[in-house]
Motif scaffolding. Structure first.
Motif, PDB file in Angstrom:
ATOM      1  N   GLY A   1     -16.158   0.092  -0.867  1.00 34.53           N
ATOM      2  CA  GLY A   1     -15.342   0.446  -1.987  1.00 34.53           C
ATOM      3  C   GLY A   1     -14.125  -0.657  -2.679  1.00 34.53           C
ATOM      4  N   LEU A   2     -14.227  -1.926  -1.636  1.00 34.90           N
ATOM      5  CA  LEU A   2     -13.492  -2.912  -2.270  1.00 34.90           C
ATOM      6  C   LEU A   2     -13.521  -3.376  -3.570  1.00 34.90           C
ATOM      7  N   GLU A   3     -14.604  -3.696  -3.950  1.00 39.13           N
ATOM      8  CA  GLU A   3     -14.909  -4.453  -5.273  1.00 39.13           C
ATOM      9  C   GLU A   3     -14.731  -3.497  -6.386  1.00 39.13           C
ATOM     10  N   GLU A   4     -14.964  -2.171  -6.085  1.00 40.79           N
ATOM     11  CA  GLU A   4     -14.809  -1.150  -7.267  1.00 40.79           C
ATOM     12  C   GLU A   4     -13.195  -0.794  -7.197  1.00 40.79           C
ATOM     13  N   THR A   5     -12.448  -1.000  -6.119  1.00 43.06           N
ATOM     14  CA  THR A   5     -11.030  -0.679  -6.111  1.00 43.06           C
ATOM     15  C   THR A   5     -10.315  -1.897  -6.717  1.00 43.06           C
ATOM     16  N   GLY A   6     -10.667  -2.848  -6.311  1.00 44.03           N
ATOM     17  CA  GLY A   6      -9.818  -4.231  -6.676  1.00 44.03           C
ATOM     18  C   GLY A   6      -8.973  -4.740  -5.692  1.00 44.03           C
ATOM     19  N   TYR A   7      -8.625  -5.975  -5.845  1.00 46.13           N
ATOM     20  CA  TYR A   7      -7.621  -6.346  -4.710  1.00 46.13           C
ATOM     21  C   TYR A   7      -7.053  -7.941  -5.274  1.00 46.13           C
ATOM     22  N   LEU A   8      -6.150  -8.545  -4.880  1.00 48.70           N
ATOM     23  CA  LEU A   8      -5.626  -9.749  -4.924  1.00 48.70           C
ATOM     24  C   LEU A   8      -5.953 -10.608  -3.887  1.00 48.70           C
ATOM     25  N   THR A   9      -6.264 -11.938  -4.186  1.00 43.74           N
ATOM     26  CA  THR A   9      -6.171 -13.002  -3.564  1.00 43.74           C
ATOM     27  C   THR A   9      -4.848 -13.660  -3.691  1.00 43.74           C
ATOM     28  N   HIS A  10      -4.491 -14.835  -2.994  1.00 44.05           N
ATOM     29  CA  HIS A  10      -3.289 -15.576  -3.206  1.00 44.05           C
ATOM     30  C   HIS A  10      -3.176 -15.847  -4.510  1.00 44.05           C
ATOM     31  N   ILE A  11      -4.367 -16.212  -5.050  1.00 40.48           N
ATOM     32  CA  ILE A  11      -4.398 -16.729  -6.663  1.00 40.48           C
ATOM     33  C   ILE A  11      -3.654 -15.571  -7.520  1.00 40.48           C
TER      34      ILE A  11
ATOM     35  N   LYS B   1      -9.804   4.257  -5.191  1.00 37.44           N
ATOM     36  CA  LYS B   1      -8.677   4.223  -6.362  1.00 37.44           C
ATOM     37  C   LYS B   1      -7.990   5.651  -6.292  1.00 37.44           C
ATOM     38  N   VAL B   2      -6.660   5.553  -6.472  1.00 37.98           N
ATOM     39  CA  VAL B   2      -6.022   6.779  -6.671  1.00 37.98           C
ATOM     40  C   VAL B   2      -5.071   6.678  -7.606  1.00 37.98           C
ATOM     41  N   ALA B   3      -4.518   7.743  -8.286  1.00 33.89           N
ATOM     42  CA  ALA B   3      -3.821   7.581  -9.416  1.00 33.89           C
ATOM     43  C   ALA B   3      -2.457   6.585  -8.935  1.00 33.89           C
ATOM     44  N   GLY B   4      -2.183   5.862  -9.721  1.00 37.59           N
ATOM     45  CA  GLY B   4      -1.112   4.851  -9.548  1.00 37.59           C
ATOM     46  C   GLY B   4      -1.292   3.802  -8.428  1.00 37.59           C
ATOM     47  N   GLY B   5      -2.448   3.853  -7.868  1.00 36.21           N
ATOM     48  CA  GLY B   5      -2.660   2.866  -6.953  1.00 36.21           C
ATOM     49  C   GLY B   5      -4.102   2.917  -6.004  1.00 36.21           C
ATOM     50  N   LYS B   6      -3.922   2.640  -4.873  1.00 36.47           N
ATOM     51  CA  LYS B   6      -5.187   2.344  -4.024  1.00 36.47           C
ATOM     52  C   LYS B   6      -4.859   3.270  -2.700  1.00 36.47           C
ATOM     53  N   ARG B   7      -6.063   3.758  -2.253  1.00 32.99           N
ATOM     54  CA  ARG B   7      -5.959   4.364  -0.672  1.00 32.99           C
ATOM     55  C   ARG B   7      -6.799   3.723   0.138  1.00 32.99           C
TER      56      ARG B   7
ATOM     57  N   THR C   1      -1.057   2.346  -1.485  1.00 27.66           N
ATOM     58  CA  THR C   1      -0.212   1.182  -1.702  1.00 27.66           C
ATOM     59  C   THR C   1      -0.552   1.005  -3.258  1.00 27.66           C
ATOM     60  N   GLU C   2       0.102   0.268  -3.913  1.00 28.42           N
ATOM     61  CA  GLU C   2      -0.052  -0.252  -5.175  1.00 28.42           C
ATOM     62  C   GLU C   2      -1.092  -1.108  -5.327  1.00 28.42           C
ATOM     63  N   GLU C   3      -0.975  -2.186  -4.615  1.00 26.70           N
ATOM     64  CA  GLU C   3      -1.814  -3.377  -4.566  1.00 26.70           C
ATOM     65  C   GLU C   3      -2.358  -3.547  -3.212  1.00 26.70           C
ATOM     66  N   ILE C   4      -3.495  -4.380  -3.125  1.00 24.66           N
ATOM     67  CA  ILE C   4      -3.893  -5.040  -1.808  1.00 24.66           C
ATOM     68  C   ILE C   4      -3.930  -6.354  -1.848  1.00 24.66           C
ATOM     69  N   LEU C   5      -3.463  -7.395  -0.813  1.00 25.61           N
ATOM     70  CA  LEU C   5      -3.521  -8.515  -0.797  1.00 25.61           C
ATOM     71  C   LEU C   5      -4.441  -8.955   0.051  1.00 25.61           C
ATOM     72  N   LEU C   6      -5.635  -9.650  -0.035  1.00 25.93           N
ATOM     73  CA  LEU C   6      -6.479 -10.215   0.885  1.00 25.93           C
ATOM     74  C   LEU C   6      -5.903 -11.545   1.645  1.00 25.93           C
TER      75      LEU C   6
END
Ligand SMILES: Cc1cc2nc3c(=O)[nH]c(=O)nc-3n(C[C@H](O)[C@H](O)[C@H](O)COP(=O)(O)OP(=O)(O)OC[C@H]3O[C@@H](n4cnc5c(N)ncnc54)[C@H](O)[C@@H]3O)c2cc1C
Length: 470
Positions: free
Chosen positions: A154-164, A242-248, A262-267
């Motif tokens: 589910g990572l790609e569909e949910t979305g994530y941040l890298t340091h960039i 994805k959940v309302a307002g963030g990520k599970r 969480t609102e965001e995930i940082l890898l």
């Protein structure tokens, strides 16, 4: 037979390794071109690495320390904070340093051109970039590295941040799950926590900074937890959605399954060298684990006129090493210098507060080699300066040769460990002994005295000792 080529040297990539190589090439009057795309000129460190992260860590200190003053006589206050302004200031700093340390340096070169474009080797002497084909007698690959993206469900569909992306956020997230336990995970966890985000750090490893001395990992963990960062070690992410307002995030450890929101995930799951789409397979440059270019000690790949330097070689992914490798690659490619790097005396730091800094062997590494260890660990509350300024967080561990007393490793957790480590680096690099350190007068009172006091701990009882005695 000399080849007739457009350039003596073609450099793929425009970061630290490339600019150090170009500086050396220019000095040697070699016809050189730097080809860069992806990150702006200057690459990772200035744009999305060392510079912005250290700036935001300093900002975090400015936000945090007034809330917990080191002196009872100072009343705690919570400074007001403007995230958008902080990010804009960070961008201004990055542009100014990129201009000064890269653009103006480029303009000062007499023999180096810069070409904006993604380069690809189409044969062993030819690079295609920006619609042109350029030939070079020697080629240096310095394309850096990128975040290693794990394959969670589910990572790609949910979305994530890298340091960039994290450094480009327009709004401060209410919560952030940081996945990883290395320097980048810890620095970003502290930056966001101190800016007001609720941070949870999830690590597969049994402890944070697992290459470090366990005492340092444990003490740093306590410091980070004491300021509100939740740290879950030996935990695995199973899936994200994805959940309302963030990520599970579904996380499992040995004995429990948890669901985190969480609102965001940082890898911050480590990096891999930028080895894709460079044409390496076609011309037979050897790549290890689809992660890094194999080089010998002289930075030469298996194809003798092709060199590689910096993060793409994966030897030690540091700005300092990238620059040193870039310079050495050019010296070795165009002379018989045959130079290599002594990795054992390369220091590194983690710029959390308190900082971690290390050089040389750890206790575990020495014990693996010799079956015994001669180490001393001293807490910072034995250091007069730390006591005087009310900041006794941390410790220092020194590893020495068990027979000669030669200093082989120093590992520090302290308010300014990144500054203290250089004396230790000289000691390791030049084979100094604990007696050499004891014999050296140190400024009193300083955190650096910890190095001398640790050395003294090999020779005497340091629990009863007046100031500055030898
Ligand atoms: C958040 C963060 C903080 C860091 N903090 C520190 C620190 O405090 N101290 C420290 O020593 N190190 C730090 N590092 C590590 C340091 O930034 C890197 O080790 C260093 O920048 C690597 O330099 P490089 O020249 O190998 O690669 P880079 O600087 O990444 O440069 C490579 C360049 O090549 C470009 N490129 C890639 N492929 C191609 C292609 N096919 N054609 C043309 N161009 C291409 C890239 O876009 C990039 O511009 C940090 C890293 C990060 C991510």
């Amino acid at each position: 037979m000399m080849l007739s080529t457009d350039y003596d040297l073609i450099i793929l990539g425009g970061g630290a390794a490339a600019f150090a190589a170009a500086t050396e090439a220019d000095r040697r009057e070699l016809r050189t071109v730097i080809i860069n795309a992806g990150l702006p000129m200057g690459g990772t460190c200035v744009n999305v690495g060392c510079v912005p992260s250290k700036h935001l860590l300093a900002l975090g200190k400015g936000l945090y320390h007034p809330t917990r003053p080191d002196f009872a006589s100072i009343e705690a206050t919570t400074p007001s904070f403007d995230f958008a302004r902080a990010m804009a200031d960070k961008d201004l700093l990055v542009s100014a340093l990129r201009q000064r340390n890269y653009q103006e340096v480029l303009e000062s070169f007499s023999h180096v051109e810069f070409l904006e474009g993604r380069g690809r080797l189409i044969d062993a002497h030819t690079v295609e970039a920006a619609g042109r084909q350029l030939t070079g007698s020697k080629i240096l690959i310095a394309t850096g590295s990128s975040t290693r993206i794990p394959s969670f469900k589910g990572l790609e569909e949910t979305g994530y941040l890298t340091h960039i992306e994290a450094l480009g956020l327009e709004r401060l997230p209410a919560s952030l799950l940081v996945f990883g336990s290395g320097f980048l995970a810890l620095e970003f966890a502290q930056i966001f926590n101190r800016m007001g985000t609720k941070v949870t750090l999830v690590a597969r490893a049994p402890r944070i900074l697992r290459v470090q001395e366990p005492e340092i990992s444990d003490a740093l963990r306590s410091c980070l937890e004491s300021e509100g960062i939740e740290i879950l070690t030996e935990n695995h992410i199973q899936s994200v959605s994805k959940v309302a307002g963030g990520k599970r995030v579904n996380v499992t450890s040995k004995d429990e399954e948890r669901v985190l929101e969480t609102e965001e995930i940082l890898l911050a799951t480590g990096v891999r060298g930028n080895v894709d789409e460079l044409g390496l397979e076609d011309i037979g440059v050897e790549v290890i684990d689809n992660d890094r270019i194999l080089v010998n000690d002289q930075m030469q790949t298996n194809i003798p006129h092709i060199y590689a330097a910096g993060d793409v070689t994966g030897r030690k992914r540091l700005e300092t090493v990238a620059a040193k490798e870039g310079k050495l690659a050019v010296e070795n490619a165009f002379t018989n210098a045959g130079k290599s790097i002594d990795f054992n005396s390369i220091p590194y730091a983690v710029f959390t507060d308190p900082e971690v800094a290390s050089v040389g062997l750890t206790e575990a590494e020495y014990t693996d080699q010799h079956g015994t260890c001669s180490c001393r660990t001293i807490p910072m509350d034995m250091i007069p300066r730390a006591v005087a300024v009310n900041d006794t967080r941390g410790l220092l561990k020194m590893v020495t040769h068990h027979e000669t007393g030669q200093v082989l490793g120093v590992h520090i957790l302290a308010a300014n460990a990144s500054e203290m480590i250089h004396e230790a680096t000289l000691a390791v690099k030049h084979g100094l002994s604990v007696d050499d350190l004891i014999d050296t007068v140190h400024v009193f009172p300083t955190y650096s005295e910890a190095i001398k006091i640790a050395a003294q701990a090999f020779r005497r009882d340091i629990s009863t000792m007046s100031c500055c005695v030898e």
